[in-house]
Motif scaffolding. Sequence first.
Motif, PDB file in Angstrom:
ATOM      1  N   LEU B  70     -13.037   6.391  16.701  1.00  0.00           N
ATOM      2  CA  LEU B  70     -14.704   6.415  16.847  1.00  0.00           C
ATOM      3  C   LEU B  70     -15.319   5.856  17.860  1.00  0.00           C
ATOM      4  CD1 LEU B  70     -14.554   5.655  12.695  1.00  0.00           C
ATOM      5  CD2 LEU B  70     -14.980   7.977  14.195  1.00  0.00           C
ATOM      6  N   ILE B  71     -14.548   4.364  18.294  1.00  0.00           N
ATOM      7  CA  ILE B  71     -15.451   3.930  19.385  1.00  0.00           C
ATOM      8  C   ILE B  71     -15.480   4.695  20.636  1.00  0.00           C
ATOM      9  CG2 ILE B  71     -15.404   1.889  21.125  1.00  0.00           C
ATOM     10  CD1 ILE B  71     -14.060   0.309  18.417  1.00  0.00           C
ATOM     11  N   ALA B  72     -14.251   5.466  20.970  1.00  0.00           N
ATOM     12  CA  ALA B  72     -14.079   6.119  22.160  1.00  0.00           C
ATOM     13  C   ALA B  72     -15.001   7.560  22.114  1.00  0.00           C
ATOM     14  CB  ALA B  72     -12.699   6.662  22.364  1.00  0.00           C
ATOM     15  N   GLY B  73     -14.993   7.934  20.787  1.00  0.00           N
ATOM     16  CA  GLY B  73     -15.880   9.289  20.618  1.00  0.00           C
ATOM     17  C   GLY B  73     -17.317   8.759  20.987  1.00  0.00           C
ATOM     18  N   ARG B  74     -18.056   7.540  20.744  1.00  0.00           N
ATOM     19  CA  ARG B  74     -19.147   7.384  20.677  1.00  0.00           C
ATOM     20  C   ARG B  74     -19.494   7.198  22.149  1.00  0.00           C
ATOM     21  NH1 ARG B  74     -18.947   4.972  15.468  1.00  0.00           N
ATOM     22  NH2 ARG B  74     -17.873   2.802  16.304  1.00  0.00           N
ATOM     23  N   ALA B  75     -18.601   6.520  22.867  1.00  0.00           N
ATOM     24  CA  ALA B  75     -18.717   6.119  24.300  1.00  0.00           C
ATOM     25  C   ALA B  75     -18.665   7.456  25.253  1.00  0.00           C
ATOM     26  CB  ALA B  75     -17.620   5.285  24.744  1.00  0.00           C
ATOM     27  N   ALA B  76     -17.941   8.232  24.722  1.00  0.00           N
ATOM     28  CA  ALA B  76     -17.804   9.726  25.401  1.00  0.00           C
ATOM     29  C   ALA B  76     -19.022  10.326  24.955  1.00  0.00           C
ATOM     30  CB  ALA B  76     -16.623  10.456  24.904  1.00  0.00           C
ATOM     31  N   ASN B  77     -19.787  10.317  24.023  1.00  0.00           N
ATOM     32  CA  ASN B  77     -20.985  10.936  23.757  1.00  0.00           C
ATOM     33  C   ASN B  77     -21.978  10.437  24.529  1.00  0.00           C
ATOM     34  OD1 ASN B  77     -20.618  11.688  20.237  1.00  0.00           O
ATOM     35  ND2 ASN B  77     -19.799  12.799  21.923  1.00  0.00           N
ATOM     36  N   THR B  78     -22.071   8.978  24.733  1.00  0.00           N
ATOM     37  CA  THR B  78     -23.123   8.370  25.471  1.00  0.00           C
ATOM     38  C   THR B  78     -22.889   8.721  27.000  1.00  0.00           C
ATOM     39  OG1 THR B  78     -22.887   6.286  24.345  1.00  0.00           O
ATOM     40  CG2 THR B  78     -23.832   5.991  26.537  1.00  0.00           C
ATOM     41  N   LYS B  79     -21.705   9.157  27.496  1.00  0.00           N
ATOM     42  CA  LYS B  79     -21.612   9.504  28.954  1.00  0.00           C
ATOM     43  C   LYS B  79     -21.801  10.925  29.091  1.00  0.00           C
ATOM     44  CE  LYS B  79     -18.360   9.235  32.692  1.00  0.00           C
ATOM     45  NZ  LYS B  79     -16.848   9.260  33.247  1.00  0.00           N
ATOM     46  N   GLY B  80     -21.859  11.540  27.988  1.00  0.00           N
ATOM     47  CA  GLY B  80     -21.853  13.317  27.956  1.00  0.00           C
ATOM     48  C   GLY B  80     -20.767  13.977  28.485  1.00  0.00           C
ATOM     49  N   ILE B  81     -19.443  13.230  28.319  1.00  0.00           N
ATOM     50  CA  ILE B  81     -18.086  14.191  28.510  1.00  0.00           C
ATOM     51  C   ILE B  81     -17.750  14.947  27.366  1.00  0.00           C
ATOM     52  CG2 ILE B  81     -17.528  12.721  30.552  1.00  0.00           C
ATOM     53  CD1 ILE B  81     -15.695  11.242  28.550  1.00  0.00           C
ATOM     54  N   PRO B  82     -17.150  15.965  27.552  1.00  0.00           N
ATOM     55  CA  PRO B  82     -16.414  16.655  26.393  1.00  0.00           C
ATOM     56  C   PRO B  82     -15.611  15.982  25.473  1.00  0.00           C
ATOM     57  CG  PRO B  82     -15.740  17.694  28.319  1.00  0.00           C
ATOM     58  CD  PRO B  82     -16.689  16.563  28.865  1.00  0.00           C
ATOM     59  N   VAL B  83     -15.538  16.274  24.287  1.00  0.00           N
ATOM     60  CA  VAL B  83     -14.615  15.774  23.355  1.00  0.00           C
ATOM     61  C   VAL B  83     -13.973  16.656  22.532  1.00  0.00           C
ATOM     62  CG1 VAL B  83     -14.469  14.052  21.200  1.00  0.00           C
ATOM     63  CG2 VAL B  83     -16.113  13.466  22.897  1.00  0.00           C
ATOM     64  N   VAL B  84     -12.640  16.558  22.696  1.00  0.00           N
ATOM     65  CA  VAL B  84     -11.680  17.666  21.756  1.00  0.00           C
ATOM     66  C   VAL B  84     -11.003  16.913  20.696  1.00  0.00           C
ATOM     67  CG1 VAL B  84      -9.799  19.346  21.876  1.00  0.00           C
ATOM     68  CG2 VAL B  84     -11.642  19.037  23.957  1.00  0.00           C
ATOM     69  N   LEU B  85     -10.993  17.521  19.391  1.00  0.00           N
ATOM     70  CA  LEU B  85     -10.493  16.845  18.295  1.00  0.00           C
ATOM     71  C   LEU B  85      -9.211  17.650  17.757  1.00  0.00           C
ATOM     72  CD1 LEU B  85     -10.248  14.771  15.950  1.00  0.00           C
ATOM     73  CD2 LEU B  85     -11.727  16.336  14.723  1.00  0.00           C
ATOM     74  N   ASP B  86      -7.999  17.441  17.839  1.00  0.00           N
ATOM     75  CA  ASP B  86      -7.150  17.902  17.265  1.00  0.00           C
ATOM     76  C   ASP B  86      -6.532  17.193  15.786  1.00  0.00           C
ATOM     77  OD1 ASP B  86      -4.574  18.965  16.579  1.00  0.00           O
ATOM     78  OD2 ASP B  86      -3.995  19.386  18.649  1.00  0.00           O
ATOM     79  N   PRO B  87      -7.240  18.310  14.591  1.00  0.00           N
ATOM     80  CA  PRO B  87      -6.842  17.602  13.559  1.00  0.00           C
ATOM     81  C   PRO B  87      -5.706  17.685  12.970  1.00  0.00           C
ATOM     82  CG  PRO B  87      -8.148  19.715  13.238  1.00  0.00           C
ATOM     83  CD  PRO B  87      -7.569  19.660  14.828  1.00  0.00           C
ATOM     84  N   VAL B  88      -4.599  17.273  13.554  1.00  0.00           N
ATOM     85  CA  VAL B  88      -3.158  17.375  13.406  1.00  0.00           C
ATOM     86  C   VAL B  88      -3.014  17.060  11.494  1.00  0.00           C
ATOM     87  CG1 VAL B  88      -0.624  16.801  13.522  1.00  0.00           C
ATOM     88  CG2 VAL B  88      -2.426  16.816  15.471  1.00  0.00           C
ATOM     89  N   GLY B  89      -2.282  18.297  10.947  1.00  0.00           N
ATOM     90  CA  GLY B  89      -1.791  18.188   9.667  1.00  0.00           C
ATOM     91  C   GLY B  89      -3.039  17.640   8.480  1.00  0.00           C
ATOM     92  N   ALA B  90      -4.247  18.454   9.030  1.00  0.00           N
ATOM     93  CA  ALA B  90      -5.670  18.129   8.217  1.00  0.00           C
ATOM     94  C   ALA B  90      -5.295  18.005   6.661  1.00  0.00           C
ATOM     95  CB  ALA B  90      -6.636  18.908   8.472  1.00  0.00           C
ATOM     96  N   GLY B  91      -4.540  19.046   6.271  1.00  0.00           N
ATOM     97  CA  GLY B  91      -4.522  19.154   4.925  1.00  0.00           C
ATOM     98  C   GLY B  91      -3.504  18.549   4.141  1.00  0.00           C
ATOM     99  N   ALA B  92      -2.573  17.787   4.750  1.00  0.00           N
ATOM    100  CA  ALA B  92      -1.334  17.232   4.607  1.00  0.00           C
ATOM    101  C   ALA B  92      -1.650  16.023   3.431  1.00  0.00           C
ATOM    102  CB  ALA B  92      -0.566  16.695   5.492  1.00  0.00           C
ATOM    103  N   THR B  93      -2.999  15.128   3.857  1.00  0.00           N
ATOM    104  CA  THR B  93      -3.194  13.925   3.106  1.00  0.00           C
ATOM    105  C   THR B  93      -4.858  13.898   3.058  1.00  0.00           C
ATOM    106  OG1 THR B  93      -3.317  12.471   4.832  1.00  0.00           O
ATOM    107  CG2 THR B  93      -1.054  12.931   3.788  1.00  0.00           C
ATOM    108  N   SER B  94      -5.140  13.539   2.006  1.00  0.00           N
ATOM    109  CA  SER B  94      -6.387  13.069   1.864  1.00  0.00           C
ATOM    110  C   SER B  94      -7.100  12.386   2.780  1.00  0.00           C
ATOM    111  CB  SER B  94      -6.945  12.584   0.462  1.00  0.00           C
ATOM    112  OG  SER B  94      -6.130  11.451   0.022  1.00  0.00           O
TER     113      SER B  94
END
Lengths: 254, 254, 254
Positions: B70-94
Amino acid sequence: MIKQVREKKPLIHCITNYVVANFQANGMLALGASPVMGDEAEEVEELASIADALSLNIGTLNQRSVESMLIAGRAANTKGIPVVLDPVGAGATSYRLSVIDQILKEVNVTAIRCNAGELAAIMRKDWSAKGVDAGEGEGDLTSIALEAAKKYGLIVAVTGPVDIVTDGDIVHEIQAGRQVMSSVTGMGCLLSSVTAAFLTVEQSVDAVAEAVQFYGEAGENAAAVSYSPGSFKTAFIDALYSMNESKIQKGGSR
Amino acid sequence: MIKQVREKKPLIHCITNYVVANFQANGMLALGASPVMGDEAEEVEELASIADALSLNIGTLNQRSVESMLIAGRAANTKGIPVVLDPVGAGATSYRLSVIDQILKEVNVTAIRCNAGELAAIMRKDWSAKGVDAGEGEGDLTSIALEAAKKYGLIVAVTGPVDIVTDGDIVHEIQAGRQVMSSVTGMGCLLSSVTAAFLTVEQSVDAVAEAVQFYGEAGENAAAVSYSPGSFKTAFIDALYSMNESKIQKGGSR
Amino acid sequence: MIKQVREKKPLIHCITNYVVANFQANGMLALGASPVMGDEAEEVEELASIADALSLNIGTLNQRSVESMLIAGRAANTKGIPVVLDPVGAGATSYRLSVIDQILKEVNVTAIRCNAGELAAIMRKDWSAKGVDAGEGEGDLTSIALEAAKKYGLIVAVTGPVDIVTDGDIVHEIQAGRQVMSSVTGMGCLLSSVTAAFLTVEQSVDAVAEAVQFYGEAGENAAAVSYSPGSFKTAFIDALYSMNESKIQKGGSR
């Protein structure tokens, strides 16, 4: 039994160490199983609950992951799926030994897969283990394995030049594999997960023996491709992928 | 576009899982990008700030690394660089699903790269995913991808037998790659970082489609060397290193 | 000296990053050393106490592992075994730099093994490092290495196109290795542990130089097998395993 493993494609929840995690995951995929790795306390109960077996490995344990192992272990017991414990470096530190004791007390473990030094440490026998290596000792390994199996009510698979698999009653002695296997990190760790996969077909000492035999033969096949550890590691994953039924050499009961 | 990636040699900050970290780093180096991995909350803001893109992967998430994402994501947004999310095993656990929701809420994600089961889980569709595998479901994957892209205002790349890349408007359908890719752990994870590298050249749905196409063709080249997963893995890194421009097969918009 | 390493089969306690841990462990085994990896504060004092050397690497440091590095470092000092520090990405974040300062203050480090950018960062010199890459700068690297060796009273091995090894008095300049080595993650990290293994034979600047030379020649041998990074990585482990004595090219003192 490998055919049944592949038909089932069991989901194995692995809480393992970061040194071998990649090799272990690739080995499981090559075998035909489906590994899922996760060690956060918040989710391990759920992960273990969707799995067909649980594989615990303390290679790079920490207080956070130990808590997760205990939670996952209890969830696996509730569901009735097999639990395999790999007590990496059992004798290296008192912390490891106390964690193993705690797991064996709080979780109903189906099988322990370890080397001679680790077994000796768990059973408080004199043994010259060094770090995570097997080391050497004087006692009769089969006796110690039998004693451990009876004491904890589980299957013991202790691997080395001769592999011993016992449930405290039946003893399988297996000669398979090649020396080069000890030059690749995680060979024992991966076998522990492979054992978990075989146990999803049948929770028996024979299933563990068959996993050990199968694995040793895969090592022989890979060693025929290359005896250098870098190339061997690659060939071993290929061998797990391409191998079909193994010839089981059963030892007698005693 | 690979030429521009190599000229730029983008620095990609990866917060990833310990199962695939080595493969992912080697793949990025072979591609011509420069990976930097670090997940300590104390330093991720700084790491993201010097990077050209951020690649987030929840494969072995824990409370500590989620905070860092979350911290890195906000910093990336501030800088305007792309952010890619890989939601590994999204459905495996709540827990995984709640973390993904939180990331998508608090971070402006440029692209999600996932498999069918993960996409279905994020969009709360019925799907028979198992652990971190894709699984099978009934819905029309393209529709779900379009819906997700519109809902979250990002690019969705869902990979499988046919890869679908969409920004909610344009849809690329890509057929590239080989089945053996699903027998190597981290193939999807590495693609997510490769996607991040391509996005540093141009933040567009076309750049993501080109990354997916390029990656699939690398898989085809490697499969021509070996179809056994151990050897294939090695050949795949070699293929990423040696490949030049790919032939893009663009799908139509709809 | 490699013969003596293999005869001793030193146990090297590595607290390292999860990106390279597998490669590092396999490289150490191929060399003939015995790696043990563990980073839990509860056990690192004991682990360091049974080891022949300690290898510290901050590649994916966190507050927990930093505490463990300090504990292990002090235990290694008490026992008198060599300690090697690999300051991965020293200049990338202020947190890394502060951790390195703390380790150098609280632990008696025998040798630092790093790249040019990392050395420059530690010595607060201007350098255009990017992430964990070496980068480029203007200063005379040998002067900076000498200055660092004198300031901290240790051996400095800075590797790159020309490797410099110095204890602040003797300087070895070594030309060995191939460019492809920089396309495989963990090549430097593994060298740091290999250095630790050589230091168990003799705690001297010559031992470090011999480790660097040996390692570079292994890289040359592997590059002769393949120059693609995937295949090279495998060939490099094989080369470490099969190589015997290297030809040392000693630089002069200055």
